[in-house]
Write a protein that holds these residues in place. Structure first.
Motif, PDB file in Angstrom:
ATOM      1  N   ARG A 143       0.808  -1.223   0.000  1.00  0.00           N
ATOM      2  CA  ARG A 143       0.000   0.000   0.000  1.00  0.00           C
ATOM      3  C   ARG A 143       0.838   1.268   0.000  1.00  0.00           C
ATOM      4  O   ARG A 143       0.371   2.319  -0.442  1.00  0.00           O
ATOM      5  CB  ARG A 143      -0.961  -0.042   1.178  1.00  0.00           C
ATOM      6  N   LYS A 155      -2.117   3.555  -1.503  1.00  0.00           N
ATOM      7  CA  LYS A 155      -3.070   3.837  -0.428  1.00  0.00           C
ATOM      8  C   LYS A 155      -3.755   5.189  -0.597  1.00  0.00           C
ATOM      9  O   LYS A 155      -4.743   5.476   0.087  1.00  0.00           O
ATOM     10  CB  LYS A 155      -2.371   3.777   0.927  1.00  0.00           C
ATOM     11  N   TRP A 163      -9.546  -2.498  -0.394  1.00  0.00           N
ATOM     12  CA  TRP A 163      -8.565  -3.543  -0.092  1.00  0.00           C
ATOM     13  C   TRP A 163      -9.320  -4.689   0.572  1.00  0.00           C
ATOM     14  O   TRP A 163      -9.981  -4.507   1.592  1.00  0.00           O
ATOM     15  CB  TRP A 163      -7.481  -3.014   0.831  1.00  0.00           C
ATOM     16  N   ALA A 188      -4.799   3.388   5.391  1.00  0.00           N
ATOM     17  CA  ALA A 188      -5.432   4.005   4.215  1.00  0.00           C
ATOM     18  C   ALA A 188      -6.874   4.357   4.556  1.00  0.00           C
ATOM     19  O   ALA A 188      -7.811   3.673   4.129  1.00  0.00           O
ATOM     20  CB  ALA A 188      -5.364   3.069   3.017  1.00  0.00           C
TER      21      ALA A 188
END
Length: 355
Positions: A143, A155, A163, A188
């Motif tokens: 990420r 991210k 995700w 994120a």
């Protein structure tokens, strides 16, 4: 439900599991940019607005993988992923990216991590502190990778709408889902968290406050089963996603029923393949392969049903015109302001919608 710029966001699309690492040509290797671009373009032609792809995030235990071995990361493995994300952005496609897998497929999964750690039972992945640390470090590496085409870390790119904690995680515990969902959500915070199991609605996914989207898979497709799962998932304030359904069993009547149910947020077929590098189409032998517009009368019927569902469920949402420009070039830092303007998806819970 999901919203985009204040409007409900519902979608249909497909799985292109091989975009980051392919098993179908020349052994296990990175797919060519031609094949990536051709498949994404084909998905758009079929009215898709979302694509799910295992190997954009799950890539362990082989030389061309993101993580070839314990504690070892291969920066070259990000090249096809970078290109896929950038091209998906150009096509107006959103991506769902699993970060591990229940199964010991060519791209690896949590059994790979368990083997590296010497765990006697692969299911100890969910409780062993070393396994949890390894999963967190792997997901952090993925990420935090900066895409040279967009200038964005994965991210921070709204092209990645969700995700997925992992594909078809049958043995996950509520504690593991809570811990990993919280970790990924903190890393994120402007991307969604999804997860599910091989069959049925997973209780841990359904009850965890860290999960936005509950992913349920169907082989064969079944509108009655989907309707029951939808009611259960949305009744708990979660977003319902049929993340995989057998592409050969969706009828036109099924497409109408799913599009008419506002609680069905997303439906993704398994699975689409585009053209091969030399000639014809990439062949895959699992019995659910789609080629556009179809190799046989039966496949053409399947393609039409899946494309019709994507058209109907997406409503009047407009997607950008199919790009006709050459493949993307890498961007410099001066382009970041323009690239940061992508719109992000948000989730409205049932409680949030009440007066």
């Amino acid at each position: 439900m999901l919203t985009l710029q204040g409007e409900p966001f519902r979608f249909a699309g497909t799985n292109l599991y091989w975009l980051g690492l392919d098993e179908n040509v020349r052994g296990t290797d990175h797919p060519t940019y031609f094949r990536i671009d051709d498949a994404l373009k084909t998905a758009r032609i079929m009215n898709a607005s979302v694509v799910r792809s295992h190997t954009l995030g799950t890539s362990l235990g082989c030389a061309p993988c993101i993580q070839p071995g314990p504690g070892e990361f291969n920066n070259d493995a990000f090249a096809p992923i970078d290109y896929t994300i950038a091209r998906a952005r150009a096509y107006g496609l959103r991506l769902i990216v699993p970060l591990t897998d229940q199964w010991g497929y060519y791209h690896g999964g949590y059994p790979t991590t368990a083997k590296w750690l010497g765990l006697k039972d692969p299911e100890d992945f969910y409780t062993d502190p070393r396994a949890k640390a390894a999963y967190k470090e792997y997901s952090r590496q993925v990420r935090n990778h900066r895409n040279p085409y967009t200038g964005l870390r994965y991210k921070d790119d709204p092209t990645v709408m969700s995700w997925e904690l992992g594909n078809e995680l049958n043995g996950m515990t509520r504690d593991w889902v809570d811990e990993m969902g919280a970790y990924l959500g903190k890393l994120a915070p402007r991307q969604l968290i999804s997860v599910g199991r091989q069959q049925g609605v997973d209780t841990a996914a359904l009850t965890s406050p860290e999960v936005d989207i509950v992913d349920v898979h169907y082989y064969p497709s079944s509108v009655l089963t989907m309707a029951a799962a939808t009611a259960r998932v949305t009744g708990r304030g979660k977003v319902y996603l049929a993340g995989e359904h057998g592409s050969d069993s969706l009828t036109a009547a099924d497409a109408l029923a799913l599009a008419d149910d506002p609680n069905v947020t997303g439906v993704l077929s398994w699975s689409l393949f585009g053209h091969a590098d030399d000639h014809g189409y990439v062949r895959h032998d699992d019995g659910f392969t789609l080629h556009y517009p179809g190799d046989t009368a039966a496949m053409r019927t399947d393609v039409l049903a899946n494309a019709a569902l994507a058209k109907m469920i997406g409503g009047q949402r407009r997607l950008p015109a199919l790009p006709v420009t050459p493949p993307l070039k890498r961007t410099g830092r001066h382009d970041l302001d323009r690239l940061h303007h992508g719109h992000r998806l948000t989730r409205l819970t049932c409680r949030a919608q009440q007066p």
